[in-house]
Scaffold this motif. Structure first.
Motif, PDB file in Angstrom:
ATOM      1  N   GLU A 169       0.835  -1.198   0.000  1.00  0.00           N
ATOM      2  CA  GLU A 169       0.000   0.000   0.000  1.00  0.00           C
ATOM      3  C   GLU A 169       0.873   1.252   0.000  1.00  0.00           C
ATOM      4  N   GLY A 170       0.554   2.183  -0.886  1.00  0.00           N
ATOM      5  CA  GLY A 170       1.293   3.435  -0.984  1.00  0.00           C
ATOM      6  C   GLY A 170       2.556   3.370  -1.826  1.00  0.00           C
ATOM      7  N   ALA A 171       2.949   2.174  -2.253  1.00  0.00           N
ATOM      8  CA  ALA A 171       4.160   2.035  -3.071  1.00  0.00           C
ATOM      9  C   ALA A 171       3.868   2.403  -4.524  1.00  0.00           C
ATOM     10  N   SER A 172       4.912   2.799  -5.232  1.00  0.00           N
ATOM     11  CA  SER A 172       4.834   3.055  -6.668  1.00  0.00           C
ATOM     12  C   SER A 172       5.430   1.854  -7.389  1.00  0.00           C
ATOM     13  N   TYR A 173       4.861   1.540  -8.537  1.00  0.00           N
ATOM     14  CA  TYR A 173       5.329   0.392  -9.318  1.00  0.00           C
ATOM     15  C   TYR A 173       5.627   0.834 -10.747  1.00  0.00           C
ATOM     16  N   SER A 174       6.698   0.272 -11.282  1.00  0.00           N
ATOM     17  CA  SER A 174       7.028   0.486 -12.688  1.00  0.00           C
ATOM     18  C   SER A 174       7.502  -0.839 -13.269  1.00  0.00           C
ATOM     19  N   ALA A 175       7.488  -0.907 -14.583  1.00  0.00           N
ATOM     20  CA  ALA A 175       7.929  -2.122 -15.272  1.00  0.00           C
ATOM     21  C   ALA A 175       8.861  -1.723 -16.396  1.00  0.00           C
ATOM     22  N   THR A 176       9.849  -2.563 -16.641  1.00  0.00           N
ATOM     23  CA  THR A 176      10.755  -2.394 -17.769  1.00  0.00           C
ATOM     24  C   THR A 176      10.631  -3.629 -18.646  1.00  0.00           C
ATOM     25  N   ILE A 177      10.181  -3.403 -19.877  1.00  0.00           N
ATOM     26  CA  ILE A 177      10.124  -4.490 -20.852  1.00  0.00           C
ATOM     27  C   ILE A 177      11.390  -4.401 -21.693  1.00  0.00           C
ATOM     28  N   GLU A 178      12.229  -5.425 -21.569  1.00  0.00           N
ATOM     29  CA  GLU A 178      13.436  -5.499 -22.379  1.00  0.00           C
ATOM     30  C   GLU A 178      13.122  -6.405 -23.562  1.00  0.00           C
ATOM     31  N   MET A 179      13.230  -5.857 -24.747  1.00  0.00           N
ATOM     32  CA  MET A 179      12.938  -6.614 -25.958  1.00  0.00           C
ATOM     33  C   MET A 179      14.162  -7.427 -26.359  1.00  0.00           C
ATOM     34  N   ILE A 214      11.202  -0.659 -23.117  1.00  0.00           N
ATOM     35  CA  ILE A 214       9.972   0.099 -22.891  1.00  0.00           C
ATOM     36  C   ILE A 214       9.798   0.228 -21.383  1.00  0.00           C
ATOM     37  N   GLU A 215       9.741   1.466 -20.893  1.00  0.00           N
ATOM     38  CA  GLU A 215       9.542   1.738 -19.462  1.00  0.00           C
ATOM     39  C   GLU A 215       8.073   2.094 -19.241  1.00  0.00           C
ATOM     40  N   LEU A 216       7.484   1.493 -18.212  1.00  0.00           N
ATOM     41  CA  LEU A 216       6.068   1.711 -17.907  1.00  0.00           C
ATOM     42  C   LEU A 216       5.882   2.138 -16.459  1.00  0.00           C
ATOM     43  N   GLU A 217       4.997   3.094 -16.259  1.00  0.00           N
ATOM     44  CA  GLU A 217       4.538   3.457 -14.916  1.00  0.00           C
ATOM     45  C   GLU A 217       3.221   2.708 -14.722  1.00  0.00           C
ATOM     46  N   LEU A 218       3.072   2.007 -13.585  1.00  0.00           N
ATOM     47  CA  LEU A 218       1.844   1.253 -13.308  1.00  0.00           C
ATOM     48  C   LEU A 218       0.991   2.034 -12.314  1.00  0.00           C
ATOM     49  N   TRP A 219      -0.322   1.839 -12.394  1.00  0.00           N
ATOM     50  CA  TRP A 219      -1.267   2.619 -11.597  1.00  0.00           C
ATOM     51  C   TRP A 219      -2.081   1.751 -10.640  1.00  0.00           C
ATOM     52  N   PRO A 220      -1.486   1.334  -9.513  1.00  0.00           N
ATOM     53  CA  PRO A 220      -2.230   0.502  -8.562  1.00  0.00           C
ATOM     54  C   PRO A 220      -3.421   1.220  -7.927  1.00  0.00           C
ATOM     55  N   ASP A 221      -3.399   2.545  -7.902  1.00  0.00           N
ATOM     56  CA  ASP A 221      -4.528   3.287  -7.333  1.00  0.00           C
ATOM     57  C   ASP A 221      -5.762   3.221  -8.226  1.00  0.00           C
ATOM     58  N   LEU A 222      -5.586   3.112  -9.544  1.00  0.00           N
ATOM     59  CA  LEU A 222      -6.717   3.060 -10.477  1.00  0.00           C
ATOM     60  C   LEU A 222      -7.174   1.638 -10.790  1.00  0.00           C
ATOM     61  N   ALA A 223      -6.252   0.701 -10.768  1.00  0.00           N
ATOM     62  CA  ALA A 223      -6.563  -0.680 -11.168  1.00  0.00           C
ATOM     63  C   ALA A 223      -5.730  -1.657 -10.339  1.00  0.00           C
ATOM     64  N   PRO A 224      -5.999  -1.744  -9.030  1.00  0.00           N
ATOM     65  CA  PRO A 224      -5.153  -2.576  -8.170  1.00  0.00           C
ATOM     66  C   PRO A 224      -5.101  -4.050  -8.553  1.00  0.00           C
ATOM     67  N   GLU A 225      -6.207  -4.643  -8.946  1.00  0.00           N
ATOM     68  CA  GLU A 225      -6.206  -6.071  -9.313  1.00  0.00           C
ATOM     69  C   GLU A 225      -5.393  -6.318 -10.586  1.00  0.00           C
ATOM     70  N   HIS A 226      -5.516  -5.414 -11.559  1.00  0.00           N
ATOM     71  CA  HIS A 226      -4.769  -5.572 -12.810  1.00  0.00           C
ATOM     72  C   HIS A 226      -3.273  -5.377 -12.594  1.00  0.00           C
ATOM     73  N   VAL A 227      -2.904  -4.361 -11.818  1.00  0.00           N
ATOM     74  CA  VAL A 227      -1.487  -4.140 -11.533  1.00  0.00           C
ATOM     75  C   VAL A 227      -0.939  -5.325 -10.737  1.00  0.00           C
ATOM     76  N   ASN A 228      -1.694  -5.791  -9.742  1.00  0.00           N
ATOM     77  CA  ASN A 228      -1.246  -6.931  -8.935  1.00  0.00           C
ATOM     78  C   ASN A 228      -1.002  -8.157  -9.817  1.00  0.00           C
ATOM     79  N   SER A 229      -1.911  -8.438 -10.727  1.00  0.00           N
ATOM     80  CA  SER A 229      -1.768  -9.585 -11.623  1.00  0.00           C
ATOM     81  C   SER A 229      -0.564  -9.413 -12.548  1.00  0.00           C
ATOM     82  N   PHE A 230      -0.419  -8.232 -13.148  1.00  0.00           N
ATOM     83  CA  PHE A 230       0.699  -7.966 -14.050  1.00  0.00           C
ATOM     84  C   PHE A 230       2.031  -8.110 -13.310  1.00  0.00           C
ATOM     85  N   VAL A 231       2.109  -7.536 -12.101  1.00  0.00           N
ATOM     86  CA  VAL A 231       3.325  -7.619 -11.290  1.00  0.00           C
ATOM     87  C   VAL A 231       3.634  -9.082 -10.949  1.00  0.00           C
ATOM     88  N   PHE A 232       2.609  -9.820 -10.531  1.00  0.00           N
ATOM     89  CA  PHE A 232       2.776 -11.240 -10.195  1.00  0.00           C
ATOM     90  C   PHE A 232       3.318 -12.021 -11.399  1.00  0.00           C
TER      91      PHE A 232
END
Length: 168
Positions: free
Chosen positions: A14-24, A30-48
């Motif tokens: 809770e309160g943490a920021s998440y980002s993802a780096t897709i290395e091709m 590709i650097e991505l900022e993730l939005w757990p505040d707007l879509a917590p279940e989707h970010v949780n699944s993607f992170v998992f």
């Protein structure tokens, strides 16, 4: 290909920021900022899935210039997934260039592992697909992907070497 029998337990801090780096595989990033505040279940699944290596070696299987690049299907056909669904978390985010959103079937609650990155504005998708992040660097990598229809293509699409998650 990993399959899971249920959606992962909520494991975001809770309160943490998440980002993802897709290395091709070809060296692009590709650097991505993730939005757990707007879509917590989707970010949780993607992170998992990313942390479990699910996306490693997976392609962007469907690419339409002026629309989006879709990846996250280990079969490369557009029909594969993780074995579970994530309930819709539609929000006010507009699907503009660089937005990261979850692909789904006709059922709004059918998202799994497949995601797409808008390579142009696609606002007709607003409030119908769950936006859960955005590209902060590397949109030129996405825009350079060659068009690809998984039903007709003979060669695999651009391949992700790895997806790394950063929590801060």
């Amino acid at each position: 290909m990993a399959q899971y029998n249920k959606r992962p337990e909520m494991a975001l801090t809770e309160g943490a920021s998440y980002s993802a780096t897709i290395e091709m595989e070809d060296g692009g990033t590709i650097e991505l900022e993730l939005w757990p505040d707007l879509a917590p279940e989707h970010v949780n699944s993607f992170v998992f899935l990313a942390r479990d290596g699910f996306y490693d070696g997976v392609t962007f299987h469907r690419i339409i210039d002026g629309f989006m690049a879709q990846g996250g299907d280990p079969t490369g056909t557009g029909t594969g997934g993780p074995g579970y669904n994530v309930p819709a978390e539609f929000n006010e985010t507009s699907h503009v260039e660089g937005v990261l959103s979850m692909a789904r079937a006709q059922d709004p609650n059918s998202a799994g592992s497949q995601f797409f990155i808008c390579n142009a504005d696609a606002t007709f998708l607003d409030k119908q697909y769950t936006a859960f992040g955005k590209v902060t660097s590397g949109i030129e990598v996405v825009k350079a992907f060659p068009e690809r229809d998984p039903q007709r293509a003979r060669e695999p699409g651009p391949k992700m070497k790895s997806v790394t998650i950063t929590e801060s």
